[in-house]
Design a protein around this motif. Structure first.
Motif, PDB file in Angstrom:
ATOM      1  N   GLU A  39     -16.379 -11.418   7.273  1.00 32.22           N
ATOM      2  CA  GLU A  39     -15.921 -10.245   8.221  1.00 32.22           C
ATOM      3  C   GLU A  39     -14.649 -10.184   9.088  1.00 32.22           C
ATOM      4  O   GLU A  39     -13.875  -9.394   8.754  1.00 32.22           O
ATOM      5  CB  GLU A  39     -17.113  -9.426   8.875  1.00 32.22           C
ATOM      6  CG  GLU A  39     -18.321  -8.918   8.210  1.00 32.22           C
ATOM      7  CD  GLU A  39     -19.291  -8.407   9.075  1.00 32.22           C
ATOM      8  OE1 GLU A  39     -19.202  -8.165  10.216  1.00 32.22           O
ATOM      9  OE2 GLU A  39     -20.584  -8.438   8.466  1.00 32.22           O
ATOM     10  N   GLY A  42     -11.586 -10.939   6.628  1.00 31.28           N
ATOM     11  CA  GLY A  42     -11.465  -9.912   5.869  1.00 31.28           C
ATOM     12  C   GLY A  42     -10.557  -8.726   6.987  1.00 31.28           C
ATOM     13  O   GLY A  42      -9.857  -8.318   6.435  1.00 31.28           O
ATOM     14  N   LEU A  43     -11.047  -8.759   7.874  1.00 29.92           N
ATOM     15  CA  LEU A  43     -10.206  -7.955   9.052  1.00 29.92           C
ATOM     16  C   LEU A  43      -8.757  -8.600   9.341  1.00 29.92           C
ATOM     17  O   LEU A  43      -7.861  -7.802   9.354  1.00 29.92           O
ATOM     18  CB  LEU A  43     -10.860  -7.843  10.396  1.00 29.92           C
ATOM     19  CG  LEU A  43     -10.428  -6.832  11.352  1.00 29.92           C
ATOM     20  CD1 LEU A  43     -10.526  -5.383  10.796  1.00 29.92           C
ATOM     21  CD2 LEU A  43     -11.279  -7.128  12.597  1.00 29.92           C
TER      22      LEU A  43
END
Length: 89
Positions: A39, A42-43
């Motif tokens: 996560e 990805g950010l």
């Protein structure tokens, strides 16, 4: 040094510089992928896409004005420098 030789040397350095930059970017990409979770990675990559796009727009649009000038005056160089400095902040 002849013009052709200077051009060839300049192109070789530019080519080498681009490859070194890409290799460093890849190493950073792999390192971040290993350190961060899915996560967070990805950010971070979404933010990087925005930054790379903005850098491309600044690099490829503002400096084109200097390249297209037949005679570049010191004022042109100063204006381009300060505009790029302001946008980079």
């Amino acid at each position: 040094m002849s013009e052709r030789r200077r051009f060839s040397v300049g192109m070789a350095w530019m080519f080498a510089g681009n490859w070194v930059e890409q290799a460093c970017n890849f190493a950073i990409f792999v390192t971040l992928a290993r350190i961060l979770g899915a996560e967070a990675f990805g950010l971070a990559m979404m933010a990087m896409a925005f930054i790379v796009f903005a850098e491309f727009l600044v690099r490829e649009t503002i400096t084109e004005g200097l390249i297209q000038q037949h005679e570049v005056e010191p004022g042109h160089l100063d204006a381009t420098f300060w505009l790029l400095a302001l946008l980079s902040v």
